[in-house]
Design a protein around this motif. Structure first.
Motif, PDB file in Angstrom:
ATOM      1  N   PHE A 121      10.209  11.906   4.409  1.00 38.75           N
ATOM      2  CA  PHE A 121      11.512  12.549   4.412  1.00 38.75           C
ATOM      3  C   PHE A 121      12.630  11.592   4.016  1.00 38.75           C
ATOM      4  CE2 PHE A 121       9.044  14.705   7.860  1.00 38.75           C
ATOM      5  CZ  PHE A 121       8.783  15.856   7.149  1.00 38.75           C
ATOM      6  N   GLY A 122      12.317  10.321   3.853  1.00 38.24           N
ATOM      7  CA  GLY A 122      13.311   9.331   3.471  1.00 38.24           C
ATOM      8  C   GLY A 122      14.000   8.704   4.659  1.00 38.24           C
ATOM      9  N   GLY A 123      14.718   7.614   4.395  1.00 36.74           N
ATOM     10  CA  GLY A 123      15.549   7.008   5.420  1.00 36.74           C
ATOM     11  C   GLY A 123      14.934   5.894   6.230  1.00 36.74           C
ATOM     12  N   ARG A 124      13.617   5.688   6.141  1.00 42.28           N
ATOM     13  CA  ARG A 124      13.011   4.604   6.907  1.00 42.28           C
ATOM     14  C   ARG A 124      11.797   4.053   6.175  1.00 42.28           C
ATOM     15  NH1 ARG A 124       8.755   4.186   9.718  1.00 42.28           N
ATOM     16  NH2 ARG A 124       9.805   2.842  11.216  1.00 42.28           N
ATOM     17  N   GLY A 125      11.487   2.791   6.477  1.00 43.04           N
ATOM     18  CA  GLY A 125      10.347   2.129   5.866  1.00 43.04           C
ATOM     19  C   GLY A 125      10.672   0.669   5.593  1.00 43.04           C
ATOM     20  N   ALA A 126       9.633  -0.152   5.439  1.00 42.84           N
ATOM     21  CA  ALA A 126       9.804  -1.575   5.166  1.00 42.84           C
ATOM     22  C   ALA A 126       8.651  -2.048   4.293  1.00 42.84           C
ATOM     23  CB  ALA A 126       9.861  -2.373   6.466  1.00 42.84           C
ATOM     24  N   LEU A 127       8.925  -3.035   3.470  1.00 40.56           N
ATOM     25  CA  LEU A 127       7.925  -3.472   2.494  1.00 40.56           C
ATOM     26  C   LEU A 127       6.728  -4.156   3.149  1.00 40.56           C
ATOM     27  CD1 LEU A 127      10.103  -4.755  -0.483  1.00 40.56           C
ATOM     28  CD2 LEU A 127       8.516  -2.835  -0.474  1.00 40.56           C
ATOM     29  N   HIS A 128       6.930  -4.865   4.269  1.00 41.85           N
ATOM     30  CA  HIS A 128       5.771  -5.530   4.873  1.00 41.85           C
ATOM     31  C   HIS A 128       4.765  -4.509   5.382  1.00 41.85           C
ATOM     32  CE1 HIS A 128       8.541  -4.933   8.269  1.00 41.85           C
ATOM     33  NE2 HIS A 128       7.485  -4.940   9.068  1.00 41.85           N
ATOM     34  N   GLY A 129       5.249  -3.354   5.864  1.00 38.52           N
ATOM     35  CA  GLY A 129       4.333  -2.299   6.274  1.00 38.52           C
ATOM     36  C   GLY A 129       3.591  -1.693   5.098  1.00 38.52           C
ATOM     37  N   VAL A 130       4.295  -1.553   3.969  1.00 40.65           N
ATOM     38  CA  VAL A 130       3.665  -0.983   2.775  1.00 40.65           C
ATOM     39  C   VAL A 130       2.564  -1.903   2.252  1.00 40.65           C
ATOM     40  CG1 VAL A 130       4.067  -0.367   0.357  1.00 40.65           C
ATOM     41  CG2 VAL A 130       5.685   0.358   2.119  1.00 40.65           C
ATOM     42  N   ILE A 131       2.831  -3.200   2.219  1.00 39.32           N
ATOM     43  CA  ILE A 131       1.807  -4.163   1.767  1.00 39.32           C
ATOM     44  C   ILE A 131       0.580  -4.070   2.670  1.00 39.32           C
ATOM     45  CG2 ILE A 131       1.288  -6.567   1.270  1.00 39.32           C
ATOM     46  CD1 ILE A 131       3.433  -5.143  -0.512  1.00 39.32           C
ATOM     47  N   ALA A 132       0.813  -3.971   3.980  1.00 38.47           N
ATOM     48  CA  ALA A 132      -0.301  -3.821   4.917  1.00 38.47           C
ATOM     49  C   ALA A 132      -1.045  -2.513   4.673  1.00 38.47           C
ATOM     50  CB  ALA A 132       0.207  -3.882   6.357  1.00 38.47           C
ATOM     51  N   GLY A 133      -0.316  -1.447   4.344  1.00 46.33           N
ATOM     52  CA  GLY A 133      -0.961  -0.165   4.053  1.00 46.33           C
ATOM     53  C   GLY A 133      -1.841  -0.230   2.820  1.00 46.33           C
ATOM     54  N   VAL A 134      -1.355  -0.898   1.768  1.00 47.38           N
ATOM     55  CA  VAL A 134      -2.161  -1.061   0.552  1.00 47.38           C
ATOM     56  C   VAL A 134      -3.431  -1.847   0.856  1.00 47.38           C
ATOM     57  CG1 VAL A 134      -2.241  -2.065  -1.763  1.00 47.38           C
ATOM     58  CG2 VAL A 134      -0.153  -0.943  -0.973  1.00 47.38           C
ATOM     59  N   LEU A 135      -3.267  -2.956   1.568  1.00 38.67           N
ATOM     60  CA  LEU A 135      -4.433  -3.790   1.891  1.00 38.67           C
ATOM     61  C   LEU A 135      -5.397  -3.069   2.820  1.00 38.67           C
ATOM     62  CD1 LEU A 135      -2.696  -7.263   2.370  1.00 38.67           C
ATOM     63  CD2 LEU A 135      -3.996  -6.451   0.397  1.00 38.67           C
ATOM     64  N   LEU A 136      -4.865  -2.253   3.729  1.00 38.65           N
ATOM     65  CA  LEU A 136      -5.734  -1.496   4.643  1.00 38.65           C
ATOM     66  C   LEU A 136      -6.625  -0.539   3.861  1.00 38.65           C
ATOM     67  CD1 LEU A 136      -6.666  -0.607   7.426  1.00 38.65           C
ATOM     68  CD2 LEU A 136      -4.676   0.916   7.548  1.00 38.65           C
ATOM     69  N   ILE A 137      -6.046   0.194   2.932  1.00 36.64           N
ATOM     70  CA  ILE A 137      -6.845   1.116   2.118  1.00 36.64           C
ATOM     71  C   ILE A 137      -7.852   0.340   1.270  1.00 36.64           C
ATOM     72  CG2 ILE A 137      -6.738   2.738   0.185  1.00 36.64           C
ATOM     73  CD1 ILE A 137      -4.188   3.834   1.332  1.00 36.64           C
ATOM     74  N   GLY A 138      -7.418  -0.802   0.695  1.00 39.31           N
ATOM     75  CA  GLY A 138      -8.320  -1.606  -0.116  1.00 39.31           C
ATOM     76  C   GLY A 138      -9.459  -2.195   0.679  1.00 39.31           C
ATOM     77  N   VAL A 139      -9.156  -2.757   1.854  1.00 37.47           N
ATOM     78  CA  VAL A 139     -10.186  -3.354   2.708  1.00 37.47           C
ATOM     79  C   VAL A 139     -11.169  -2.292   3.183  1.00 37.47           C
ATOM     80  CG1 VAL A 139     -10.561  -4.402   4.976  1.00 37.47           C
ATOM     81  CG2 VAL A 139      -8.818  -5.328   3.445  1.00 37.47           C
ATOM     82  N   LEU A 140     -10.644  -1.152   3.602  1.00 32.35           N
ATOM     83  CA  LEU A 140     -11.503  -0.078   4.085  1.00 32.35           C
ATOM     84  C   LEU A 140     -12.442   0.404   2.987  1.00 32.35           C
ATOM     85  CD1 LEU A 140     -11.929   1.531   6.693  1.00 32.35           C
ATOM     86  CD2 LEU A 140     -10.314   3.229   5.822  1.00 32.35           C
ATOM     87  N   GLY A 141     -11.897   0.609   1.790  1.00 35.20           N
ATOM     88  CA  GLY A 141     -12.729   1.057   0.672  1.00 35.20           C
ATOM     89  C   GLY A 141     -13.777   0.034   0.290  1.00 35.20           C
ATOM     90  N   SER A 142     -13.388  -1.240   0.239  1.00 33.92           N
ATOM     91  CA  SER A 142     -14.326  -2.303  -0.122  1.00 33.92           C
ATOM     92  C   SER A 142     -15.446  -2.421   0.903  1.00 33.92           C
ATOM     93  CB  SER A 142     -13.576  -3.630  -0.248  1.00 33.92           C
ATOM     94  OG  SER A 142     -14.454  -4.689  -0.532  1.00 33.92           O
ATOM     95  N   ALA A 143     -15.094  -2.392   2.197  1.00 33.63           N
ATOM     96  CA  ALA A 143     -16.109  -2.513   3.250  1.00 33.63           C
ATOM     97  C   ALA A 143     -17.072  -1.334   3.220  1.00 33.63           C
ATOM     98  CB  ALA A 143     -15.433  -2.618   4.615  1.00 33.63           C
ATOM     99  N   LEU A 144     -16.538  -0.132   3.011  1.00 31.54           N
ATOM    100  CA  LEU A 144     -17.407   1.048   2.985  1.00 31.54           C
ATOM    101  C   LEU A 144     -18.326   1.043   1.763  1.00 31.54           C
ATOM    102  CD1 LEU A 144     -14.874   3.773   4.184  1.00 31.54           C
ATOM    103  CD2 LEU A 144     -16.777   2.790   5.475  1.00 31.54           C
ATOM    104  N   ARG A 145     -17.804   0.573   0.632  1.00 27.24           N
ATOM    105  CA  ARG A 145     -18.677   0.477  -0.559  1.00 27.24           C
ATOM    106  C   ARG A 145     -19.801  -0.525  -0.337  1.00 27.24           C
ATOM    107  NH1 ARG A 145     -13.749   1.195  -3.311  1.00 27.24           N
ATOM    108  NH2 ARG A 145     -13.421  -1.058  -3.412  1.00 27.24           N
TER     109      ARG A 145
END
Length: 354
Positions: free
Chosen positions: A279-303
């Motif tokens: 909806f806008g109005g909140r967020g921070a880049l350090h959380g986004v970087i962690a989100g990208v890495l979380l999806i990447g780590v999860l996908g890599s580990a599952l593969r």
């Protein structure tokens, strides 16, 4: 205290949280929760999945998520304003095709790449013009430009691929920093991360971005040039997406019109998972970087654990839904807690002697 209610979301956004000390805003937040979850997933994967902690696995993990990390930077700023850009992946494909065709025509990789980035800026400017000047919804505009840019990419190159790239550039795209497991693409990413972090978190321009996400009308009356801000962000998204397309092309050594198909969904999923409100109005880049890495780590580990791609997509989708739903749930819990505290204070005041 100032309150801003967003129509249709059922949530009231306030500036109260920004009165807390910096340490509390950093540690007690959704971003911190995502970082903790990332560390937990990494720990479990290193204990339970063979070869996950090897340097080679880490290198390929970062190579795979590099385009998402790059595009997530401007996408974060756009979503904080309450807009969205679905055309980023098709711009990656168009940039890839342009680099291939221009190099095939005799231009060097740096010159071809510069032209591709300029085209990316033009594509972002088209999106920004339609959203800010014409007044069309960004969702509709970027769905249309997604089809347009992808159609141009496929139309320019057809079903063929350009694979004749200088070995120096393809090796550079896959190279590592010294004797570490970190790929060289991390260097330009870190430079862009510093630029976007300073822009978002330490400048009046960044404060204007948050203000727009909270309320465009209030931001306008506060002196923020809403249309200019959004236009700049769409141009930045186009430029960074084009740069990601250059990296994508050189890393795989292939320029194709269908490169990076569906990448925009991974970017948006990572941004929302990282704590940015849809909806806008909140967020921070350090959380986004962690989100990208979380999806990447999860996908890599599952593969590595021989989990199929369909199951990985289901898990990623569930994480995305939970990240979106959790925002409304947390707001509801916070409002309920605050109401109970006010009621308790009122009861105490009524029964206290005057």
């Amino acid at each position: 205290m100032s309150d801003t209610t967003l129509a249709g979301t059922g949530a009231t956004r306030t500036y109260r949280d920004y009165g807390h000390p910096l340490w509390r805003r950093l540690l007690v937040s959704r971003e911190s929760a995502v970082i903790l979850l990332l560390l937990l997933v990494i720990g479990v994967a290193m204990l339970r999945v063979n070869n996950f902690g090897s340097p080679l696995t880490m290198t390929y993990l970062l190579l795979d998520v590099a385009p998402i990390l790059l595009i997530a930077l401007p996408m974060t700023l756009i979503i904080i304003t309450g807009e969205i850009d679905l055309s980023v992946a098709s711009m990656v494909g168009l940039s890839s095709v342009l680099v291939g065709i221009l190099h095939q025509g005799g231009l060097s990789i740096p010159v071809a790449g510069l032209i591709a980035v300029i085209v990316g800026c033009i594509g972002g400017a088209i999106n920004g013009f339609l959203v800010t000047v014409v007044g069309l919804p960004s969702l509709a505009v970027t769905i249309g430009s997604l089809a347009l840019y992808r159609g141009l990419a496929v139309g320019l190159l057809g079903t063929t691929a350009v694979t004749d790239f200088p070995q120096f550039w393809t090796d550079l795209a896959k190279s590592k920093i010294g004797g570490t497991a970190l790929p060289s693409i991390i260097v330009p990413f870190l430079v862009l991360l510093v630029v976007f972090a300073l822009l978002l978190h330490f400048t009046p321009f960044g404060r204007g971005i948050y203000s727009i996400g909270l309320s465009s009308e209030a931001a306008t009356f506060s002196g923020v040039n809403v249309n200019r801000t959004k236009f700049i962000l769409f141009v930045l998204a186009g430029a960074v997406s084009a740069f990601a397309g250059i990296y994508y092309t050189l890393r795989f050594g292939s320029a194709r019109g269908d490169n990076a198909t569906g990448l925009e969904l991974q970017v948006i999923a990572a941004v929302l998972l990282g704590g940015v409100s849809i909806f806008g109005g909140r967020g921070a880049l350090h959380g986004v970087i962690a989100g990208v890495l979380l999806i990447g780590v999860l996908g890599s580990a599952l593969r590595l654990a021989n989990v199929t791609a369909d199951v990985i997509n289901i898990i990623t989708g569930v994480l995305l839904v939970l990240s979106v739903v959790s925002t409304s749930v947390l707001v509801w819990l916070q409002n309920t807690w605050q109401k109970s505290r006010r009621s308790a204070r009122n009861r105490t005041a009524q029964h206290s002697p005057h």
